[in-house]
Scaffold this motif. Structure first.
Motif, PDB file in Angstrom:
ATOM      1  N   MET A 114       0.815  -1.211   0.000  1.00 19.72           N
ATOM      2  CA  MET A 114       0.000   0.000   0.000  1.00 19.72           C
ATOM      3  C   MET A 114       0.855   1.270   0.000  1.00 19.72           C
ATOM      4  N   SER A 115       2.026   1.196   0.611  1.00 21.05           N
ATOM      5  CA  SER A 115       2.868   2.398   0.716  1.00 21.05           C
ATOM      6  C   SER A 115       3.307   2.920  -0.657  1.00 21.05           C
ATOM      7  N   GLU A 116       3.262   2.045  -1.676  1.00 20.38           N
ATOM      8  CA  GLU A 116       3.627   2.479  -3.035  1.00 20.38           C
ATOM      9  C   GLU A 116       2.726   3.618  -3.522  1.00 20.38           C
ATOM     10  N   PHE A 117       1.471   3.629  -3.054  1.00 15.65           N
ATOM     11  CA  PHE A 117       0.538   4.678  -3.491  1.00 15.65           C
ATOM     12  C   PHE A 117       1.020   6.073  -3.083  1.00 15.65           C
ATOM     13  N   ASN A 118       1.860   6.109  -2.063  1.00 18.09           N
ATOM     14  CA  ASN A 118       2.351   7.399  -1.567  1.00 18.09           C
ATOM     15  C   ASN A 118       3.503   7.935  -2.408  1.00 18.09           C
ATOM     16  N   THR A 119       3.968   7.151  -3.391  1.00 19.18           N
ATOM     17  CA  THR A 119       5.131   7.576  -4.182  1.00 19.18           C
ATOM     18  C   THR A 119       4.767   7.970  -5.615  1.00 19.18           C
ATOM     19  N   VAL A 444      -4.233   5.815  -8.881  1.00 19.67           N
ATOM     20  CA  VAL A 444      -4.391   5.103  -7.600  1.00 19.67           C
ATOM     21  C   VAL A 444      -5.796   4.515  -7.478  1.00 19.67           C
ATOM     22  N   PHE A 445      -6.801   5.255  -7.937  1.00 19.42           N
ATOM     23  CA  PHE A 445      -8.170   4.759  -7.874  1.00 19.42           C
ATOM     24  C   PHE A 445      -8.315   3.448  -8.641  1.00 19.42           C
ATOM     25  N   ILE A 446      -7.802   3.406  -9.881  1.00 19.60           N
ATOM     26  CA  ILE A 446      -7.983   2.201 -10.699  1.00 19.60           C
ATOM     27  C   ILE A 446      -7.121   1.049 -10.167  1.00 19.60           C
ATOM     28  N   VAL A 447      -5.943   1.352  -9.619  1.00 19.23           N
ATOM     29  CA  VAL A 447      -5.102   0.289  -9.047  1.00 19.23           C
ATOM     30  C   VAL A 447      -5.772  -0.278  -7.792  1.00 19.23           C
ATOM     31  N   LEU A 448      -6.284   0.598  -6.938  1.00 17.83           N
ATOM     32  CA  LEU A 448      -7.011   0.141  -5.735  1.00 17.83           C
ATOM     33  C   LEU A 448      -8.195  -0.736  -6.129  1.00 17.83           C
ATOM     34  N   LEU A 449      -8.870  -0.347  -7.181  1.00 22.34           N
ATOM     35  CA  LEU A 449     -10.020  -1.111  -7.653  1.00 22.34           C
ATOM     36  C   LEU A 449      -9.607  -2.538  -8.031  1.00 22.34           C
ATOM     37  N   MET A 548      -7.074  -2.942   5.934  1.00 23.10           N
ATOM     38  CA  MET A 548      -5.661  -3.075   5.566  1.00 23.10           C
ATOM     39  C   MET A 548      -4.792  -2.294   6.544  1.00 23.10           C
ATOM     40  N   GLU A 549      -3.573  -2.784   6.717  1.00 25.82           N
ATOM     41  CA  GLU A 549      -2.619  -2.015   7.528  1.00 25.82           C
ATOM     42  C   GLU A 549      -1.970  -0.965   6.629  1.00 25.82           C
ATOM     43  N   VAL A 550      -2.334   0.283   6.859  1.00 23.41           N
ATOM     44  CA  VAL A 550      -1.825   1.375   6.036  1.00 23.41           C
ATOM     45  C   VAL A 550      -1.271   2.456   6.955  1.00 23.41           C
ATOM     46  N   ASP A 551      -0.047   2.918   6.654  1.00 18.86           N
ATOM     47  CA  ASP A 551       0.521   3.976   7.489  1.00 18.86           C
ATOM     48  C   ASP A 551      -0.266   5.273   7.295  1.00 18.86           C
ATOM     49  N   VAL A 552      -0.151   6.166   8.245  1.00 19.18           N
ATOM     50  CA  VAL A 552      -0.973   7.376   8.284  1.00 19.18           C
ATOM     51  C   VAL A 552      -0.777   8.229   7.035  1.00 19.18           C
ATOM     52  N   ASP A 553       0.477   8.410   6.621  1.00 20.47           N
ATOM     53  CA  ASP A 553       0.779   9.226   5.437  1.00 20.47           C
ATOM     54  C   ASP A 553       0.094   8.681   4.191  1.00 20.47           C
ATOM     55  N   THR A 554       0.252   7.366   3.997  1.00 18.38           N
ATOM     56  CA  THR A 554      -0.323   6.728   2.807  1.00 18.38           C
ATOM     57  C   THR A 554      -1.838   6.815   2.848  1.00 18.38           C
ATOM     58  N   ARG A 555      -2.429   6.549   4.004  1.00 19.58           N
ATOM     59  CA  ARG A 555      -3.892   6.617   4.126  1.00 19.58           C
ATOM     60  C   ARG A 555      -4.398   8.019   3.772  1.00 19.58           C
ATOM     61  N   CYS A 556      -3.691   9.027   4.280  1.00 19.03           N
ATOM     62  CA  CYS A 556      -4.068  10.418   4.022  1.00 19.03           C
ATOM     63  C   CYS A 556      -4.010  10.715   2.517  1.00 19.03           C
ATOM     64  N   THR A 557      -2.944  10.254   1.870  1.00 15.77           N
ATOM     65  CA  THR A 557      -2.784  10.464   0.423  1.00 15.77           C
ATOM     66  C   THR A 557      -3.918   9.793  -0.347  1.00 15.77           C
TER      67      THR A 557
END
Length: 630
Positions: A114-119, A444-449, A548-557
């Motif tokens: 999940m942290s990849e979404f933050n990059t 990110v939306f389509i990848v999450l989907l 999911m376990e998501v860090d705060v930064d990534t969740r915010c993004t």
């Protein structure tokens, strides 16, 4: 842009002689790849995005903006400074159709965490800064889908005139050959499409009828030899070259699946989202200096590479051609690939019966065989003398020749020979957005989907004919707020491949109880949900994120990205197309005649550039930047 071979390109007559050779060896190459990797499992869920950019020059003194035709030099500089110096460089640069275009991708694919979404946005920012750093003064990098005055006099820098009556590759009344990328693939495609078709391509886009737009709107073309007069429709914007479609920019995402079965499942499921995401990302309302009555480029690009002859289009009886072909080679998919999708394959599928039999005899299942046999009804459009005779065990150029010139909403991609790349699918319908924030949100939306579809084993399939109807609806002006789209009601039932795919119930989208599985919904309902109709994709994604376990930064993004999609779907934020229309409508020079002058174009793209660079806020398009979590 697909396969980029080097060498001596053949003209259409020479290419045509080798068409059967290319098809024959292309099938052998596909079978060799398939047999080597069909059992491959547990590939990592990798993915990556592709952003296409235009190079533009702002001429403040004359109030003009032009497309800069130095993409080749910019690309070479970027590659020299990047991947050629450091194989692990964080960005990759590739050519695109226009000589004013470049394409940027991440240097390495993103992984499954999940942290990849933050990059993602950070990498897009790197690309933009890298490319911007090698531009000249007054030049800038634009992520706009269609250049509003593409094909108008003097739209390029340096300026070139079209050559409709001289030797050239497009013979366009509006689009000079110098605006085409200098790599021989692109000019060869352009020329061979025209020669194969037997005339120039024909693109007619309905004009937006404003208060002072002539009615009927009819243009005269002084340089025309009669072809334009025959092809141009009243009340339409007429265009005549591949560049009007392939010279637009888009946003694409490619996914590597864990196995061939998973890739086929994802291909089918994502196909149903193509029209929805296209409407949400709508960003191209202007063509050849006019305001059109469409918001998306899809029909334009489809017509711009339509190499079908009159016979293949059904205008004349079949004599010299083998098939009546219902669509351009750039269009929506024609068949689902998974066993779940078989019962929803309800549109006519033209296939090469000999190739289909060859594939079935070689052990390929019916659905994959007919998919490949459908792609291979096309002729190769570009062939290089040095690439005719190949090692079919270790090369795949003949397969890729046809695979990469079937430009569909989704692409199913077998691994290249002898590589560690897995089975992939490419999601192709989205229009590019002004800012890295917006482009990241869509990616990110389509990848999450895809993650939710795979995790929950969701089923969004509806009859493919309804997906095609959705594609038509998605291109219309303001489709996000005004359009209605067929969409599945219950996505949790899962598929039942055992159902008889030929039954009338299956063909009509009925479930095992005889209830219709889908209904017409607004995009707001599809994305945000509506009680009693559909729970909405955003609530489903939020539920997935909570588990999911998501860090705060990534969740915010992620939440900021989902917020943008949510508000675009509800109409609270405008699509790029609507925002551009409103800008033009309010411009002091606009005479409500559907004409975009040089000055209007300059002011519009100057504003776009300021928003892209973060110099100017645009809450009606992006929301409040304070809440972007960046």
């Amino acid at each position: 842009m697909g396969l980029l071979s080097k060498g001596s390109p053949l003209n259409w007559e020479e290419t045509k002689k080798y068409a059967d050779h290319v098809r024959k060896h292309g099938i052998v190459q596909f079978l060799n790849i398939y047999n080597k990797v069909k059992e491959r499992q547990k590939d990592v869920l990798l993915w990556g995005d592709e952003v296409e950019y235009m190079l533009i020059e702002m001429d403040e003194k004359n109030g003009k903006v032009r497309l800069v035709l130095n993409g080749g030099e910019v690309l070479e500089t970027l590659q020299d400074k990047g991947e050629k110096t450091n194989p692990n460089h964080p960005t990759l640069w590739r050519p695109e159709y226009g000589s004013y275009m470049i394409e940027g991708t991440p240097g390495q694919p993103y992984g499954g965490t999940m942290s990849e979404f933050n990059t993602v946005e950070d990498n897009m920012g790197k690309r933009r800064r890298e490319a911007s750093s090698v531009l000249n003064k007054n030049e800038t990098l634009a992520t706009i889908t269609s250049f509003p005055r593409l094909g108008c006099p003097g739209f390029t820098q340096p300026e070139y005139k079209p050559t409709p009556v001289e030797k050239g590759v497009s013979k366009s009344l509006f689009f000079p050959d110098e605006a085409i990328n200098q790599h021989p693939r692109f000019s060869t495609l352009t020329r061979n499409i025209r020669h194969r078709r037997g005339e120039k391509v024909v693109i007619n886009v309905p004009i937006f009828k404003d208060k002072c737009t002539p009615s009927p709107f009819v243009e005269k073309f002084p340089e025309d030899d009669g072809e334009a007069a025959r092809a141009a429709l009243p009340d339409h914007i007429y265009m005549d070259a591949m560049g009007f479609g392939m010279g637009n920019c888009c946003l694409q995402v490619t996914f590597q699946a864990c196995s061939i079965e998973e890739a086929r499942y994802l291909y089918d499921q994502l196909a149903t989202f193509c029209p929805i995401m296209m409407a949400l990302s709508a960003a191209s309302p202007f063509y050849r200096g006019y305001v059109s009555d469409i918001d998306c480029r899809w029909g334009v690009i489809s017509a711009s590479v339509d190499d079908r002859t009159g016979e293949e289009r059904g205008l004349e009886p079949l004599k010299t051609n083998k098939f009546r072909i219902l669509k351009s080679r750039y269009d929506s998919i024609d068949s689902y690939l998974s066993s779940c999708g078989d019962r929803y394959n309800d549109i006519d599928l033209t296939i090469d019966e000999e190739i289909n039999k060859q594939l079935l005899d070689a052990g390929i299942d019916k659905l994959l065989a007919q998919h490949i046999a459908h792609l291979f009804i096309r002729d190769p459009l570009s062939l290089f003398e040095e690439k005719i005779y190949l090692d079919d065990e270790n090369e795949s150029d003949h397969f890729e020749n046809l695979q990469s010139t079937n430009w569909q909403t989704m692409r199913f991609k077998p691994p290249p020979p002898n590589s560690d790349i897995g089975w992939r699918v490419e999601f192709r319908p989205m229009e590019v957005q002004l800012t890295d924030f917006e482009n990241s949100a869509f990616v990110v939306f389509i990848v999450l989907l895809t993650r939710v579809i795979l995790s929950y084993k969701l089923d969004f399939l509806i009859p493919l004919s309804k997906v095609d109807e959705n594609m038509k609806a998605a291109q219309k002006r303001n489709a996000v707020q005004e359009g209605m789209f067929y969409f599945r009601k219950d996505i949790y039932k899962g598929c039942n491949p055992a159902l008889d795919s030929s039954s009338s119930a299956a063909q009509n989208g009925l479930d095992s109880e005889g209830d219709i599985e889908y209904t017409l919904m607004s995009i707001d309902t599809i994305i945000n949900g509506k009680e009693g109709i559909f729970q909405g994709l955003i609530p489903i994604l939020n539920c997935y994120l909570e588990n999911m376990e998501v860090d705060v930064d990534t969740r915010c993004t992620i939440l900021n990205y989902l917020k943008l999609i949510k508000r675009r779907a509800s109409g609270e934020l405008m699509t790029m197309a609507k925002w551009m229309r409103e800008f033009v409508d309010k411009h002091p020079q606009y005479k409500q005649d559907s004409v975009i002058t040089d000055r209007i174009n300059y002011d519009l793209l100057r504003k776009c550039d300021s928003i892209t660079k973060g110099e100017e806020r645009c809450p009606e398009l992006i929301g409040d930047p304070v809440n972007r979590g960046k």
